[in-house]
Design a protein around this motif. Structure first.
Motif, PDB file in Angstrom:
ATOM      1  N   VAL A  50      54.242  48.309  36.704  1.00  0.00           N
ATOM      2  CA  VAL A  50      53.125  47.656  35.971  1.00  0.00           C
ATOM      3  C   VAL A  50      52.523  48.345  34.723  1.00  0.00           C
ATOM      4  N   GLN A  51      52.628  47.920  33.710  1.00  0.00           N
ATOM      5  CA  GLN A  51      52.201  48.545  32.631  1.00  0.00           C
ATOM      6  C   GLN A  51      50.698  47.991  31.928  1.00  0.00           C
ATOM      7  N   TYR A  52      49.721  48.648  31.910  1.00  0.00           N
ATOM      8  CA  TYR A  52      48.373  48.156  31.427  1.00  0.00           C
ATOM      9  C   TYR A  52      48.121  48.922  30.023  1.00  0.00           C
ATOM     10  N   LYS A  53      48.011  48.098  28.904  1.00  0.00           N
ATOM     11  CA  LYS A  53      47.841  48.659  27.497  1.00  0.00           C
ATOM     12  C   LYS A  53      46.496  48.316  27.365  1.00  0.00           C
ATOM     13  N   HIS A  54      45.620  49.437  27.216  1.00  0.00           N
ATOM     14  CA  HIS A  54      44.137  49.252  26.760  1.00  0.00           C
ATOM     15  C   HIS A  54      44.006  49.199  25.381  1.00  0.00           C
ATOM     16  N   LEU A  55      43.418  48.236  24.666  1.00  0.00           N
ATOM     17  CA  LEU A  55      43.201  48.454  23.385  1.00  0.00           C
ATOM     18  C   LEU A  55      41.520  48.140  23.460  1.00  0.00           C
ATOM     19  N   ASP A  56      41.035  49.159  22.475  1.00  0.00           N
ATOM     20  CA  ASP A  56      39.402  49.241  22.380  1.00  0.00           C
ATOM     21  C   ASP A  56      38.885  47.937  22.055  1.00  0.00           C
ATOM     22  N   PHE A  57      39.514  47.008  21.209  1.00  0.00           N
ATOM     23  CA  PHE A  57      38.843  45.987  20.568  1.00  0.00           C
ATOM     24  C   PHE A  57      39.075  44.368  21.555  1.00  0.00           C
ATOM     25  N   LEU A  58      39.822  45.021  22.600  1.00  0.00           N
ATOM     26  CA  LEU A  58      40.087  43.458  23.578  1.00  0.00           C
ATOM     27  C   LEU A  58      39.333  44.051  24.799  1.00  0.00           C
ATOM     28  N   SER A  59      38.549  42.890  25.550  1.00  0.00           N
ATOM     29  CA  SER A  59      37.899  42.858  26.816  1.00  0.00           C
ATOM     30  C   SER A  59      38.733  43.086  27.941  1.00  0.00           C
ATOM     31  N   LYS A  60      40.174  42.606  27.812  1.00  0.00           N
ATOM     32  CA  LYS A  60      41.032  42.783  29.035  1.00  0.00           C
ATOM     33  C   LYS A  60      42.220  43.423  28.589  1.00  0.00           C
ATOM     34  N   ASP A  61      42.868  44.543  29.706  1.00  0.00           N
ATOM     35  CA  ASP A  61      44.021  45.250  29.417  1.00  0.00           C
ATOM     36  C   ASP A  61      45.126  44.126  29.162  1.00  0.00           C
ATOM     37  N   ILE A  62      46.194  44.650  28.430  1.00  0.00           N
ATOM     38  CA  ILE A  62      47.348  43.777  28.290  1.00  0.00           C
ATOM     39  C   ILE A  62      48.401  43.991  29.346  1.00  0.00           C
ATOM     40  N   GLU A  63      48.781  43.269  30.320  1.00  0.00           N
ATOM     41  CA  GLU A  63      49.513  43.466  31.351  1.00  0.00           C
ATOM     42  C   GLU A  63      51.008  42.973  31.188  1.00  0.00           C
ATOM     43  N   THR A 174      55.812  62.951  44.361  1.00  0.00           N
ATOM     44  CA  THR A 174      56.493  62.223  43.224  1.00  0.00           C
ATOM     45  C   THR A 174      55.396  61.627  42.453  1.00  0.00           C
ATOM     46  N   VAL A 175      55.739  61.152  40.874  1.00  0.00           N
ATOM     47  CA  VAL A 175      54.789  60.559  40.099  1.00  0.00           C
ATOM     48  C   VAL A 175      54.592  59.210  40.447  1.00  0.00           C
ATOM     49  N   GLU A 176      53.502  58.870  40.302  1.00  0.00           N
ATOM     50  CA  GLU A 176      53.159  57.204  40.905  1.00  0.00           C
ATOM     51  C   GLU A 176      52.347  56.623  39.834  1.00  0.00           C
ATOM     52  N   GLN A 177      51.713  57.452  38.746  1.00  0.00           N
ATOM     53  CA  GLN A 177      51.073  56.964  37.707  1.00  0.00           C
ATOM     54  C   GLN A 177      51.256  57.847  36.274  1.00  0.00           C
ATOM     55  N   VAL A 178      51.628  57.066  35.194  1.00  0.00           N
ATOM     56  CA  VAL A 178      51.561  57.973  34.098  1.00  0.00           C
ATOM     57  C   VAL A 178      50.543  57.249  33.094  1.00  0.00           C
ATOM     58  N   VAL A 191      51.985  52.245  36.183  1.00  0.00           N
ATOM     59  CA  VAL A 191      52.024  52.425  37.870  1.00  0.00           C
ATOM     60  C   VAL A 191      53.320  51.936  38.446  1.00  0.00           C
ATOM     61  N   LEU A 192      53.680  53.035  38.905  1.00  0.00           N
ATOM     62  CA  LEU A 192      55.202  52.974  39.534  1.00  0.00           C
ATOM     63  C   LEU A 192      55.106  52.570  41.049  1.00  0.00           C
ATOM     64  N   LYS A 193      55.782  51.730  41.596  1.00  0.00           N
ATOM     65  CA  LYS A 193      55.584  51.464  42.951  1.00  0.00           C
ATOM     66  C   LYS A 193      57.043  50.966  43.635  1.00  0.00           C
ATOM     67  N   ASN A 194      57.224  51.011  44.964  1.00  0.00           N
ATOM     68  CA  ASN A 194      58.469  50.489  45.476  1.00  0.00           C
ATOM     69  C   ASN A 194      59.681  51.391  44.759  1.00  0.00           C
ATOM     70  N   LYS A 195      59.466  52.832  44.762  1.00  0.00           N
ATOM     71  CA  LYS A 195      60.457  53.524  44.508  1.00  0.00           C
ATOM     72  C   LYS A 195      61.709  53.690  45.205  1.00  0.00           C
ATOM     73  N   VAL A 196      62.798  53.967  44.954  1.00  0.00           N
ATOM     74  CA  VAL A 196      64.215  54.191  45.704  1.00  0.00           C
ATOM     75  C   VAL A 196      64.911  55.146  45.014  1.00  0.00           C
ATOM     76  N   ILE A 197      64.963  56.260  45.807  1.00  0.00           N
ATOM     77  CA  ILE A 197      65.619  57.475  45.156  1.00  0.00           C
ATOM     78  C   ILE A 197      67.001  57.503  45.946  1.00  0.00           C
ATOM     79  N   ASN A 198      67.774  58.161  44.851  1.00  0.00           N
ATOM     80  CA  ASN A 198      69.091  58.565  45.115  1.00  0.00           C
ATOM     81  C   ASN A 198      70.142  57.364  45.651  1.00  0.00           C
TER      82      ASN A 198
END
Length: 208
Positions: A50-63, A174-178, A191-198
């Protein structure tokens, strides 16, 4: 009853005001070793995001949300599925874009910035970024998580990315958030979730 309420308030307050703590030199060495051991074992990785884009001029993040697929050494695909269909593939020195059927390509080799960003993204997914001489890195810990913060040394790159924060699950290493902070106050948090490795992943997945 009053005692129970007071304890509850203390518990909530403690969680609300929990702050990052700097790692000691020994903790940093242990953390880096754990991550490097795990990252060397990762041949493929698929995960929902799930990606959240925060723009300073918006009241809510773009999901937005979708799926990320990685195959060593440098095949990477981001598939955005909601609220639109859009995919980006990093492959053979190129960025392949599919915008709801409209396809285009960018040659990474023609741009040092694209090349560095490609390296950053792949490194952030695999967790293998700690030997990069291009960053000043600081390390923190916070309730079951370890956090590495990367500040670019290169002035040109710094115009685009002020800081990269990687949050690791302390147990899995392992990375769970960038989180990518731009030169403005805007940022992107993934936010990374439900990871499947190899699991087996065919190269055709990255054809875009």
């Amino acid at each position: 009853m009053k005692t129970k309420i007071a304890l509850l308030i203390l518990f909530i307050s403690g969680n609300l005001f929990a702050q990052e703590q700097k790692m000691t030199t020994a903790e940093i060495a242990s953390f880096k070793e754990d991550v490097n051991v795990v990252s060397k074992k990762i041949k493929t990785l698929s995960t929902d995001f799930v990606q959240y884009k925060h723009l300073d001029f918006l009241s809510k993040d773009i999901e937005t949300s979708g799926k990320m697929i990685f195959k060593e050494p440098n095949l990477l695909q981001w598939q955005y599925k909601k609220p639109y269909n859009y995919s980006i593939v990093f492959k053979n020195g190129k960025i392949l874009i599919n915008d709801e059927g409209k396809k285009s390509a960018v040659d990474i080799g023609n741009s040092k910035i694209f090349s560095r960003i490609n390296k950053l993204i792949i490194g952030s997914v695999s967790g293998n970024m700690f030997d990069d001489k291009e960053f000043t890195i600081s390390y923190f810990k916070l309730k079951g998580q370890n956090i590495a913060k990367f500040v670019p040394k290169d002035a040109t790159l710094k115009k685009y990315i002020k800081q990269i924060e990687l949050t690791f699950d302390k147990e899995e290493a392992t990375v769970e958030q960038v989180k990518l902070l731009e030169s403005s106050e805007d940022y992107t948090r993934i936010v990374l979730k439900n990871k499947v490795i190899n699991a087996k992943i065919d190269d055709s997945v990255f054809s875009n």
